[in-house]
Every structure is written in structure tokens, then in C-alpha cells.
Design a protein around this motif. Structure first.
Motif, short mmCIF file in Angstrom:
data_model
loop_
_atom_site.label_atom_id
_atom_site.label_comp_id
_atom_site.label_asym_id
_atom_site.label_seq_id
_atom_site.Cartn_x
_atom_site.Cartn_y
_atom_site.Cartn_z
N VAL A 1 -34.21 -36.02 -68.28
CA VAL A 1 -34.69 -35.53 -66.98
C VAL A 1 -35.57 -34.31 -67.25
O VAL A 1 -35.08 -33.22 -67.50
N GLN B 1 -29.75 -29.71 -63.33
CA GLN B 1 -29.56 -31.15 -63.19
C GLN B 1 -29.46 -31.56 -61.72
O GLN B 1 -30.10 -32.52 -61.28
N ASP C 1 -32.17 -33.87 -59.63
CA ASP C 1 -31.75 -35.05 -58.87
C ASP C 1 -32.16 -34.92 -57.40
O ASP C 1 -32.56 -35.90 -56.76
N SER D 1 -35.74 -35.93 -56.86
CA SER D 1 -35.88 -37.38 -56.86
C SER D 1 -35.43 -37.98 -55.54
O SER D 1 -36.10 -38.86 -54.97
N ASP D 2 -34.30 -37.51 -55.02
CA ASP D 2 -33.75 -38.08 -53.79
C ASP D 2 -34.62 -37.74 -52.57
O ASP D 2 -34.82 -38.60 -51.69
N ASN E 1 -36.10 -41.63 -66.08
CA ASN E 1 -34.92 -41.33 -65.26
C ASN E 1 -35.15 -41.47 -63.76
O ASN E 1 -34.24 -41.88 -63.04
N ARG F 1 -32.95 -43.93 -61.55
CA ARG F 1 -32.16 -43.38 -60.45
C ARG F 1 -32.51 -44.09 -59.13
O ARG F 1 -31.61 -44.40 -58.33
N ARG G 1 -29.81 -46.15 -56.99
CA ARG G 1 -29.48 -45.58 -55.68
C ARG G 1 -29.86 -46.50 -54.53
O ARG G 1 -29.14 -46.57 -53.52
#
Length: 279
Positions: free
Chosen positions: A32, A47, A51, A54-55, A78, A82, A86
Motif C-alpha cells: 500500500v 494503513q 484504506d 480507497s473506500d 492493493n 481491495r 469489498r
């Protein structure tokens, strides 16, 4: 946009091929390697912040199980992995660095079956896909490195289906005047010629044919990213036996300090963009 054209795609690919393993050794061994969306100045969980980036990008793009996604400049894979885990989407990742593509493939293999994703070595200026292939094109902190940016915009527009969505985060050049410290530690360090301001990026996407362009500045988050990474690098350097690797990591830590200063001077920024190909 800056008209400086010092580095080529080959320069970019060779740099990331050469440095991938070093980045993985101290930044994030899982691959990442992008900017984090932090909860605030007290948030130091890189981390979780990565994330969150990304979300947020996936949610803004409206990616779900029906989506067919292309990740341009996918790096170590990554983000796409992800997304697929997801949302259940299928996707392809493309990157200039063969070393990062190899890492992405190894990560995909480790996860086993169930994720309909694949990775390919290639250029954003000549996407190896047919017109209208994808419902979504995404990218995280990669398009700034493309020397011929208008050409990459045209290519992403081409491979999107009518009504398809482009969603990405990217580094910004807020001003034409870049001082020597920012040129050395921000731009030349990663073989970046220069780029757009937030408004300049919005205009460039509109000129490429995209509509409903939404752009927002995330400068506070990029400053926190490099604050956290600089501290992490110095901690990792203390436990690194290899002298060459330790020297490189400490140089990166120093660059993190200079990058924060460049942000404060308005010479470096970060933005998130969502746009659509007309139906």
C-alpha cells in the motif's frame, strides 16, 4: 500545467522498478504505497488512512458488483484487490513498472480464487483495451507521472463506456513557480515533470470531454501522510543493517520534511476528482 518535459515514461518506469523493494521494506510490506485520508492531526494510523482513501474514492465513483474497473497506474495492486474484495467488481490493473506488476500478481495469487482481477504492464498513453470496455476508470496518485497527460485523459475517456465514471486521486502543482528545494525533493525525486493545479485539472478533464467534474483539495491529508511517513522512515532506518538501504531511507525521511515545507509554501498539493463520460 507546467510545460517542463525533463523525464520520459522510461525514466519513470526505471525509477519505480529500481526502488520498489526499498519502498516495500520501510513504507508498507503489503504494497500500500499511496496517500492516506486521515481523521485529523492526531491520527497516525497510515494503513487505516490509506484504506480510507480507497473506500472514499470507491464510494464516490459508485463502484459495485456490476462494475468493470480499470485501475491506471495500479502500482502494487492493493487498490484494485481491495475494490474487488469489498464490492465484488471485476477489474484490470495496468502499470509502467514491471516490478510492481509482478508484486501485484503475487498478491493476487496469495489471495487465491474468488477475485476476478488481473494485472498488465503498459502505458496510460496507449491503453491496450477496446473502446468502451470499462464502466469505471480509477487511479491513485499515479497520473501525475504521465509526461503526456492530455493523451492519457483521451485514452481513459476512450476506454470508458458511455456514462462511465472516472475517479482518481492525484498530486497537484498548485503554482507555476517551483523553488529548488521542492523541485529536488518533490518533483525530480520521483521523476515528475510537473502537473496541474486543482482548477487546471478540472479544465483539462473538461477539455478531454468529461462532464460533471467534481474536484476537491486534500492538502491537509497529504501533509499528514508525509509527517507520518517521515517518522516511520527514521524508525525503520534505525533497524536497517544494510548501509545503502539505510542511507536511502534516511534521505527519504529528509525529503518528507521538505515535502511538508513545499505544501506549506503552496508548491505541492493533493486532490480527488470524479467525472463522467457523457451518455
Amino acid at each position: 500545467m507546467s510545460t517542463t518535459s525533463q523525464f520520459t515514461e522510461r525514466d519513470v518506469s526505471e525509477f519505480f522498478d529500481r526502488t520498489t523493494q526499498t519502498y516495500l521494506s520501510f513504507w508498507d510490506s503489503e504494497g500500500v504505497l499511496h496517500t492516506g485520508y486521515f481523521a485529523g492531526e492526531d491520527d497516525t494510523d497510515y494503513q487505516a488512512a490509506a484504506d480510507r482513501t480507497s473506500d472514499i474514492l470507491a464510494d464516490d465513483a459508485g463502484i459495485d458488483a456490476s462494475a468493470h474497473v480499470l485501475d491506471v497506474g495500479c502500482g502494487c495492486g492493493n487498490f484494485l484487490l481491495r475494490l474487488a474484495a469489498r464490492t465484488g467488481c471485476r477489474g484490470e490493473g495496468l502499470d509502467l513498472s514491471i516490478e510492481r506488476i509482478r508484486f501485484a500478481e503475487s498478491r493476487r495469487a496469495e489471495r487465491g480464487g474468488g477475485l476476478d482481477v488481473s494485472f498488465r504492464h503498459g502505458s496510460a498513453t496507449a491503453l491496450p483495451y477496446a473502446d468502451g470496455t470499462f464502466t469505471h476508470v480509477v487511479s491513485q496518485d499515479a497520473l501525475f507521472l504521465v509526461p503526456e497527460k492530455p493523451r492519457s485523459h483521451a485514452e481513459m475517456f476512450r476506454v470508458l463506456a458511455p456514462g462511465g465514471v472516472l475517479a482518481f486521486s492525484d498530486f497537484l502543482q498548485p503554482t507555476e513557480r517551483i523553488g529548488p528545494a521542492a523541485r529536488r525533493h518533490v518533483y525530480d525525486r520521483v521523476r515528475w515533470n510537473g502537473g496541474y493545479s486543482l482548477d487546471g485539472y478540472r479544465r483539462a478533464l473538461t477539455e478531454a470531454g468529461f462532464v460533471d467534474v467534481v474536484a476537491r483539495s486534500l492538502d491537509a491529508h497529504i501533509r499528514q501522510t508525509y509527517r507520518v511517513l517521515g517518522r516511520t522512515a527514521r524508525q525503520r532506518a534505525e533497524g536497517t543493517a544494510d548501509e545503502a538501504a539505510r542511507t536511502w531511507i534516511l534521505a527519504f525521511a529528509d525529503s518528507c520534511d521538505e515535502i511538508q515545507a513545499a505544501i506549506d509554501r503552496g508548491e505541492f498539493g493533493w486532490g480527488m476528482f470524479v467525472a463522467r463520460r457523457p451518455a
